[in-house]
Design an enzyme around this catalytic site. Structure first.
Site, PDB file in Angstrom:
ATOM      1  N   HIS A  41      -1.267  21.666 -38.657  1.00 45.96           N
ATOM      2  CA  HIS A  41      -0.226  22.556 -38.145  1.00 45.96           C
ATOM      3  C   HIS A  41      -0.751  23.980 -37.966  1.00 45.96           C
ATOM      4  CE1 HIS A  41       3.385  19.884 -39.579  1.00 45.96           C
ATOM      5  NE2 HIS A  41       2.759  19.396 -38.534  1.00 45.96           N
ATOM      6  N   HIS A  95      -1.824  17.304 -42.217  1.00 37.58           N
ATOM      7  CA  HIS A  95      -0.898  18.089 -41.417  1.00 37.58           C
ATOM      8  C   HIS A  95      -0.888  19.575 -41.785  1.00 37.58           C
ATOM      9  CE1 HIS A  95       0.382  14.150 -40.204  1.00 37.58           C
ATOM     10  NE2 HIS A  95       1.354  14.609 -39.456  1.00 37.58           N
ATOM     11  N   ARG A 143       7.455  11.310 -50.052  1.00 38.44           N
ATOM     12  CA  ARG A 143       7.341  11.341 -48.593  1.00 38.44           C
ATOM     13  C   ARG A 143       6.334  12.380 -48.111  1.00 38.44           C
ATOM     14  NH1 ARG A 143      12.154  11.151 -43.972  1.00 38.44           N
ATOM     15  NH2 ARG A 143      10.726  11.317 -42.198  1.00 38.44           N
ATOM     16  N   ASN A 196       2.212  13.672 -44.825  1.00 34.28           N
ATOM     17  CA  ASN A 196       1.694  14.878 -44.182  1.00 34.28           C
ATOM     18  C   ASN A 196       0.199  15.081 -44.436  1.00 34.28           C
ATOM     19  OD1 ASN A 196       4.104  16.181 -42.917  1.00 34.28           O
ATOM     20  ND2 ASN A 196       4.855  16.090 -45.019  1.00 34.28           N
ATOM     21  N   GLU A 200      12.083  14.013 -48.384  1.00 36.13           N
ATOM     22  CA  GLU A 200      10.810  14.613 -48.773  1.00 36.13           C
ATOM     23  C   GLU A 200      10.913  15.448 -50.043  1.00 36.13           C
ATOM     24  OE1 GLU A 200       7.722  17.341 -46.434  1.00 36.13           O
ATOM     25  OE2 GLU A 200       8.190  15.515 -45.341  1.00 36.13           O
ATOM     26  N   LYS A 254       5.593   3.485 -43.490  1.00 33.25           N
ATOM     27  CA  LYS A 254       6.513   4.621 -43.420  1.00 33.25           C
ATOM     28  C   LYS A 254       7.907   4.207 -43.886  1.00 33.25           C
ATOM     29  CE  LYS A 254       7.768   8.719 -40.974  1.00 33.25           C
ATOM     30  NZ  LYS A 254       7.482   9.656 -39.864  1.00 33.25           N
ATOM     31  N   ARG A 308      28.643  18.458 -34.524  1.00 32.92           N
ATOM     32  CA  ARG A 308      28.249  18.208 -35.917  1.00 32.92           C
ATOM     33  C   ARG A 308      27.734  16.794 -36.163  1.00 32.92           C
ATOM     34  NH1 ARG A 308      32.993  21.433 -36.556  1.00 32.92           N
ATOM     35  NH2 ARG A 308      32.457  23.534 -37.252  1.00 32.92           N
ATOM     36  N   HIS A 323      -0.901  17.278 -31.010  1.00 28.49           N
ATOM     37  CA  HIS A 323      -0.591  17.181 -32.441  1.00 28.49           C
ATOM     38  C   HIS A 323      -1.551  16.221 -33.149  1.00 28.49           C
ATOM     39  CE1 HIS A 323       1.651  16.933 -36.162  1.00 28.49           C
ATOM     40  NE2 HIS A 323       1.834  15.642 -36.002  1.00 28.49           N
ATOM     41  N   GLU A 330      -2.461   9.356 -36.234  1.00 25.35           N
ATOM     42  CA  GLU A 330      -1.336   9.086 -37.125  1.00 25.35           C
ATOM     43  C   GLU A 330      -1.377   7.650 -37.663  1.00 25.35           C
ATOM     44  OE1 GLU A 330       0.670  11.158 -38.399  1.00 25.35           O
ATOM     45  OE2 GLU A 330       1.129  12.796 -37.034  1.00 25.35           O
ATOM     46  N   LYS A 371      13.257  12.755 -39.231  1.00 23.48           N
ATOM     47  CA  LYS A 371      12.913  14.174 -39.174  1.00 23.48           C
ATOM     48  C   LYS A 371      13.116  14.666 -37.743  1.00 23.48           C
ATOM     49  CE  LYS A 371       9.427  15.055 -42.735  1.00 23.48           C
ATOM     50  NZ  LYS A 371       8.033  15.513 -42.915  1.00 23.48           N
TER      51      LYS A 371
END
Length: 370
Positions: A263, A259, A252, A256, A248, A238, A132, A276, A196, A154
């Site tokens: 994606h 993206h 935030r 993206n 997010e 960032k 955990r 990517h 990026e 993330k």
């Protein structure tokens, strides 16, 4: 926001702080950091540490990192995963868990992510889940990971139906960006990382966009001072965004930019076919075109962004998957709400927002850019 201290001659080490209360941490940016014991001072000590890497990066840097960590941990283990986006999945993640369990790792065990974005995301997710939650440290060895995926907490793996759909927000203890690790980075990977970097200009800093336009030849030639500035400014932006919106809920999401389309390209072609950053670069061209068609920016501004991406050597035309397939894939994007696709658009250079777009316009964008 950033401070400097001497390191390798000619390149100072800078520190960018991520302010998240009790989850705050530093990003170290310099040359030769990976192999210095001082880099890891102040991190949690434990009897066991596990370096998670891949078959490409491991032979280059695992021994150096292990030697630097001897003062922090009694034993430093490592596990090498297959290299590639297509291995950002449950079987690879389970390899990490199996290693931890077989070695009787406890909840004080520290994980070190040594590699690019895939390794960073999977190591972070493993750290979030094992018992955990155990501490982890990001040691990104690609430009893309140094400026984006290693920062902000993330973590995720991919699913055949969508990228990064299974994961958790889980912050590292530190991020170590060693410019020297970029010396072994293939040129294609460098270009993917620059995508990026470029995104931060249109969404948050018009002056940085102009700097990138002026200094792209230096970046492509791997000039260390230029790379350090690009990495530091990207991390500063960032850090500012994540400090305001860790999970997010709003702001935030501007990170993206490109993206949503990107994606869809990655999932539509099969993970690993395009890198990517290549998909994001092309996605930014599409998002800029969408911004123009929505009347938010001029044709000249959209063309300026596209020209920089093209100068970088990234693709500016997407694969011909068909508009229906693009839209189907984008409807399972994390930013979609109740099946409505929401896009990061440029309101003006240095400012972005997220909004839906009419289906007909989205189809026009896809048709014009594939």
């Amino acid at each position: 926001m950033a401070s400097s201290s001497p390191s390798t001659p000619g390149i100072d080490t800078s520190t960018v702080h991520i302010d998240l209360g009790d989850r705050s941490y530093d990003i170290l940016i310099g040359e030769g950091l990976l192999g210095q014991a001082a880099t890891y001072q102040g991190l949690p000590k434990s009897s066991t540490a596990l370096i998670v890497t891949n078959t490409t990066v491991g032979p280059l840097y695992t021994a150096t990192l292990r030697a630097a960590l001897q003062g922090q941990h009694k034993q430093v283990l490592d596990v090498e995963l297959p290299d590639g986006e297509q291995y950002k999945d449950w079987p690879a993640l389970n390899t990490v868990f199996t290693t931890l369990l077989e070695k009787a790792a406890d909840r004080k065990t520290v994980l070190y992510a040594l590699g690019g974005g895939v390794i960073g995301d999977m190591t972070g997710f493993a750290a979030a889940c094992y018992m955990r939650g155990v501490p982890f440290v990001q040691v990104p060895t690609t430009l893309l990971a140094q400026v984006d995926s290693s920062v902000g907490g993330k973590t995720a793996i991919n699913h055949p139906a969508g990228k990064n759909m299974i994961g958790a927000f889980y912050q590292p203890q530190r991020v170590v960006c060693d410019l020297a690790s970029l010396d072994t980075l293939p040129q294609r990977e460098l270009l993917a990382g620059l995508a990026e970097v470029i995104k931060y200009g249109p969404i948050a800093d018009a002056e940085f966009l102009a700097w990138l336009e002026a200094n792209m030849p230096r970046l492509l030639a791997r000039d260390k001072a230029a790379l350090k500035h690009a990495i530091q400014r990207s991390c500063e932006i960032k850090a500012w965004v994540v400090g305001q919106d860790e999970k997010e809920a709003g702001l935030r999401a501007i990170l993206n930019y490109g993206h949503t389309f990107g994606h869809a390209i990655e999932a539509g072609l099969g993970y690993g076919e395009w890198l990517h950053g290549e998909a994001v670069g092309c996605g930014m061209v599409m998002a800029s075109d969408l911004s123009q068609r929505l009347g938010l920016i001029s044709a000249d501004t959209a063309a300026r962004i596209t020209a920089l991406i093209e100068r970088t050597g990234l693709p500016i035309k997407g694969p011909q998957l068909g508009a229906d397939r693009y839209i189907e894939l984008m409807q399972v994007d994390k930013k979609a709400e109740a099946g409505e696709i929401r896009f990061v658009v440029i309101d003006e250079l240095g400012k972005a927002s997220m909004r839906p777009a009419p289906d007909a316009i989205v189809r026009d964008v896809i048709a014009a850019n594939t």
